[in-house]
Design an enzyme around this catalytic site. Structure first.
Site, PDB file in Angstrom:
ATOM      1  CG  ASP A  61      43.578  36.667  30.463  1.00  0.00           C
ATOM      2  OD1 ASP A  61      43.303  35.634  29.967  1.00  0.00           O
ATOM      3  OD2 ASP A  61      42.771  37.599  30.433  1.00  0.00           O
ATOM      4  CG  HIS A  94      41.617  38.657  39.513  1.00  0.00           C
ATOM      5  ND1 HIS A  94      40.397  38.537  40.377  1.00  0.00           N
ATOM      6  CD2 HIS A  94      41.509  37.982  38.283  1.00  0.00           C
ATOM      7  CE1 HIS A  94      39.619  37.908  39.489  1.00  0.00           C
ATOM      8  NE2 HIS A  94      40.091  37.542  38.154  1.00  0.00           N
TER       9      HIS A  94
END
Ligand code: ACO
Length: 469
Positions: free
Chosen positions: A405, A349
């Site tokens: 996700d 991320h």
């Protein structure tokens, strides 16, 4: 039956509160004063490619602390919102700045219920070959239909009466808020959108916050219609007795969801509702900053969300788990990926250098709901093993952990949702954050206009076409 429902909901709450406890034990890092203190413009910041580290605006909507791994909306911890709140309440919080009273929530839900019905738009969608269309592209089409039906922006009669404005970006006085233009051009302008005294008055109307509420209410209907039309089924009329999450599942599957499924979907929607200046939020804000309209902003958000580096990753995660096939194949598959220098979907991320708090909630939820289905149980085991392998290999060194996700795809699969609808579900939730951020930004609008460093040549001599090689 009632006892089973209460037990299920308590179990989910326990999962979330346990995840919160685990997160709090591991929280370790700096409080990032550079991202939380009041500033005066212009501000010094260290900017990397992709605007990494750049500060574009101030906000009161939400904050992601990447080094400590926590996420708040309007001051409330995401774990508490997931444990105790609903998506409707969270959407109200994001838009209006405070949690609603009982009466305010009732009125807000009534507005959302009213705007769920999009008969004309569903009819228009049915006339397109959606089965051959990317569902996110179909969603943009649906939002465009909403824009057309719910605003009077493009109606010749209204536009011709409106004052013309200069459209050259450099000719707009950058610090000056728009003034004097008609509503038909500036649909956002709404001075008192923050917790209006008369809530009902604040919710109606086609401009400003009214459009936002229509979008929050309308996207589930459009996404569910797209999912069904793509399969050759007729869209299902909304059931206004259900929550937004429950009705969404009902319109997708045609079956009234169990309280457990409804609550899990509700939590997924809360978890995805806002997340700082991510790519899709930024895209929505960039479009809004030109004084375009909220429907176009949301469409831009949907377009940005479509990419596999952003919202499309959970679909890729399921394809990846399918490709790996078994726990025994995790290590050889991972070695191959590393050899080819491929990224592992669902990991890493831009902001989180600690475990993503959303994945902390989704991981155990995925474990719980996949437990009853052998295929899903196997998928979950593969995912868990891969997480360990990544962690052992480079995860710890590079601070790369599962992101939101990684486990959300498994949760959606367990809810019987097709993988092609995963990213549109993200939009069904994030539309609250897009709208809240766009409305907030427009209060002190300044058109976005970063610079690029020019590394090209200067003073090249122009060669006529017939003399070029
Ligand atoms: N697998 C393997 N290595 C990774 C991964 C990954 N998923 N993510 C980052 N890395 C490595 C990079 O190779 C790089 O290594 P290096 O320094 O040795 O070159 C280092 O970690 C930094 O990575 P960047 O790509 O520079 O990180 P960035 O902040 O630009 O990217 C991103 C973040 C795009 C999310 C990236 O981690 C990625 O592509 N992940 C996979 C896709 C994904 O899961 N996306 C969903 C994100 S969550 C969301 O949008 C809702």
């Amino acid at each position: 039956m009632a006892k089973q429902k209460a037990d299920d909901l308590t179990m989910i709450q326990d999962i979330i509160l346990n995840a919160k406890e685990a997160a709090q034990k591991e929280i370790d890092g700096n409080a990032e004063p550079e991202f939380t203190q009041k500033i005066s413009w212009p501000v010094d910041c260290k900017v990397g490619p992709g605007l990494e580290g750049a500060i574009a605006c101030e906000t009161e909507i939400g904050y992601v602390n990447g080094s400590m791994g926590y996420l708040i909306y309007r001051g409330y911890d995401i774990f508490d919102l997931c444990a105790y709140s609903s998506f409707e309440e969270v959407s109200y919080l994001l838009l209006f700045g405070e949690l609603p009273s009982k009466e305010e929530l009732k009125e807000f839900k009534e507005s959302l219920n009213e705007y769920r019905h999009l008969l004309d738009i569903k009819r228009l969608l049915m006339s397109f070959p959606l089965e051959n269309m990317n569902p996110m592209a179909a969603l943009r089409l649906g939002i465009n239909f909403m824009r057309h039906k719910q605003t009077y922006r493009d109606q010749a009669e209204v536009v011709s009466k409106a004052e013309s404005i200069a459209t050259d970006e450099d000719s707009i006085a950058m610090e000056t808020p728009p003034r004097g233009e008609r509503k038909s051009i500036y649909e956002f302008r709404k001075k008192q959108y923050r917790r209006p005294k008369n809530v009902q008055a604040g919710l109606v109307g086609s401009e400003g916050v009214g459009s936002c509420i229509r979008l929050i209410a309308g996207l589930p209907t459009i996404v569910a219609a797209i999912a069904r039309i793509r399969k050759g089924h007729l869209p299902i009329e909304p059931d206004t007795s259900l929550t937004l999450a429950g009705n969404f599942l009902y319109m997708l599957t045609g079956e009234k969801p169990t309280p457990l499924a409804e609550r899990i979907m509700d939590i997924c929607l809360i978890l995805h509702a806002d997340h700082g200046m991510n790519a899709s939020t930024f895209a929505a804000m960039v479009v809004a900053s030109t004084l375009s309209d909220v429907y176009s902003s949301v469409e831009a958000g949907v377009a940005a969300l479509n990419g596999p580096l952003h919202g499309g990753a959970n679909e890729q995660v399921l394809l990846m788990l399918n490709q790996i096939g078994s726990e025994a194949n995790v290590e050889p598959w991972f070695a191959q990926m590393m050899k080819k220098k491929r990224k592992i979907m669902g990991f890493g991320h831009r902001v989180y250098k600690a475990y993503d708090p959303r994945a902390r909630i989704l991981g155990p939820l995925a474990k719980m709901i996949s437990a009853t289905t052998p295929e899903l149980r196997d998928f979950f085991k593969i995912a868990q093993t891969l997480e360990k392998v990544v962690n052992k290999s480079f995860g710890k060194d590079k601070n790369i952990f599962p992101n939101v996700d990684y486990y959300s795809g498994l949760v959606y699969k367990a809810l019987n949702i097709d993988h092609e609808i995963f990213t549109p579900i993200f939009a069904v939730s994030r539309v609250s954050g897009w709208c809240a951020r766009v409305l907030e930004y427009l209060e002190k609008n300044r058109i976005f206009r970063p610079r690029a460093i020019y590394n090209g040549e200067f003073n090249k001599k122009y060669t006529p076409i017939n003399k070029r090689k």
